[in-house]
Design an enzyme around this catalytic site. Sequence first.
Site, PDB file in Angstrom:
ATOM      1  N   GLU A   2       0.826  -1.210   0.000  1.00 59.28           N
ATOM      2  CA  GLU A   2       0.000   0.000   0.000  1.00 59.28           C
ATOM      3  C   GLU A   2       0.860   1.261   0.000  1.00 59.28           C
ATOM      4  O   GLU A   2       0.574   2.210  -0.742  1.00 59.28           O
ATOM      5  CB  GLU A   2      -0.959  -0.010   1.194  1.00 59.28           C
ATOM      6  CG  GLU A   2      -2.069  -1.039   1.061  1.00 59.28           C
ATOM      7  CD  GLU A   2      -3.009  -1.054   2.249  1.00 59.28           C
ATOM      8  OE1 GLU A   2      -2.780  -0.259   3.197  1.00 59.28           O
ATOM      9  OE2 GLU A   2      -3.974  -1.837   2.242  1.00 59.28           O
TER      10      GLU A   2
ATOM     11  N   HIS B  31     -10.276   1.968   0.183  1.00 58.46           N
ATOM     12  CA  HIS B  31     -10.721   1.137   1.312  1.00 58.46           C
ATOM     13  C   HIS B  31     -12.242   1.026   1.407  1.00 58.46           C
ATOM     14  O   HIS B  31     -12.748   0.263   2.233  1.00 58.46           O
ATOM     15  CB  HIS B  31     -10.159   1.700   2.627  1.00 58.46           C
ATOM     16  CG  HIS B  31      -8.727   1.354   2.858  1.00 58.46           C
ATOM     17  ND1 HIS B  31      -7.704   1.944   2.166  1.00 58.46           N
ATOM     18  CD2 HIS B  31      -8.139   0.453   3.691  1.00 58.46           C
ATOM     19  CE1 HIS B  31      -6.546   1.442   2.573  1.00 58.46           C
ATOM     20  NE2 HIS B  31      -6.784   0.537   3.489  1.00 58.46           N
TER      21      HIS B  31
END
Length: 292
Positions: free
Chosen positions: A138, A171
């Site tokens: 990420e 997300h």
Amino acid sequence: MEFAVSCVSGVLSCFVLALAYVGSLYLWTSKFSRNHPSTIKRRFFSVLLVTLAAPPYVWLWANNTDKGYSLWEWLGIRTAGIGAAAVLPLVLTMILFLGPIVMVFYDGISSYFDLNLLKSEVSSSLWWRNYWVAPFTEEFVFRACMLPLLISCLGFSKAVFICPLFFGVAHIHHVIERLRFQGRVLSNPSYMCQRIFFLHCISVFQFCYTTVFGAYTAFLFLRTGHLVAPVICHSFCNLMGFPAFGEISSYGQPRSSIISIAFVAGLIAFIFLLFPMTSSSFFNNKVYAGFI
């Protein structure tokens, strides 16, 4: 190598990276949840492919001249100043988490160093995802690969706040899985609507929290010029979780007062130390020094 990407091209290229990362998670069809070992292992493979493909993609947007820095330096992968980059941002983040750390101390710090528990956790795919694979992939894709594409046209401040929006939106896909798996067992329509509303609230909160967190790690990346700084801090924050403010009163007096003071003191100290502890001089940060 230098970057002179227009704002429109920079934002679109980052959108492609974010789409590729999230899309890779859904290449596999599975009847299991995102926390099932088989799902985690498959997603390890797909996100690692995206991580490997991201640097060549970023390279396509660069002006490949003899001036400037190498692609790896732009991506924060270098040795000069790496020791300071691994330690100082982590210490700064621990100062911010002073309140939760005091709570861990009161809960019994020995439980965090139980060798048998640690062995079982290290052998689990969930542990590897939360503390190694997710923090590295990420931060590499959403910070190291996106910020070089944004900072040349947006500048330091705007890039720090625009870049994490891709991370926050990425997300939101978690609500899809929550609805998919809970929908199988919820048969009452009224209760189902309540659960959907609740899950959407969770997703909004998660978007806000991950966006703020992404702005912080973007700040660390640009200030240090090192990938290792946001990766280590990301892993630490995953370990600590979101601060449990609602549990402070359960510790009784005087512990609850001490914890409250620790929360406030940690936040104040963090604000005052944020820029001094991330000075580019500590990290030999020449790549992004001109932007900060």
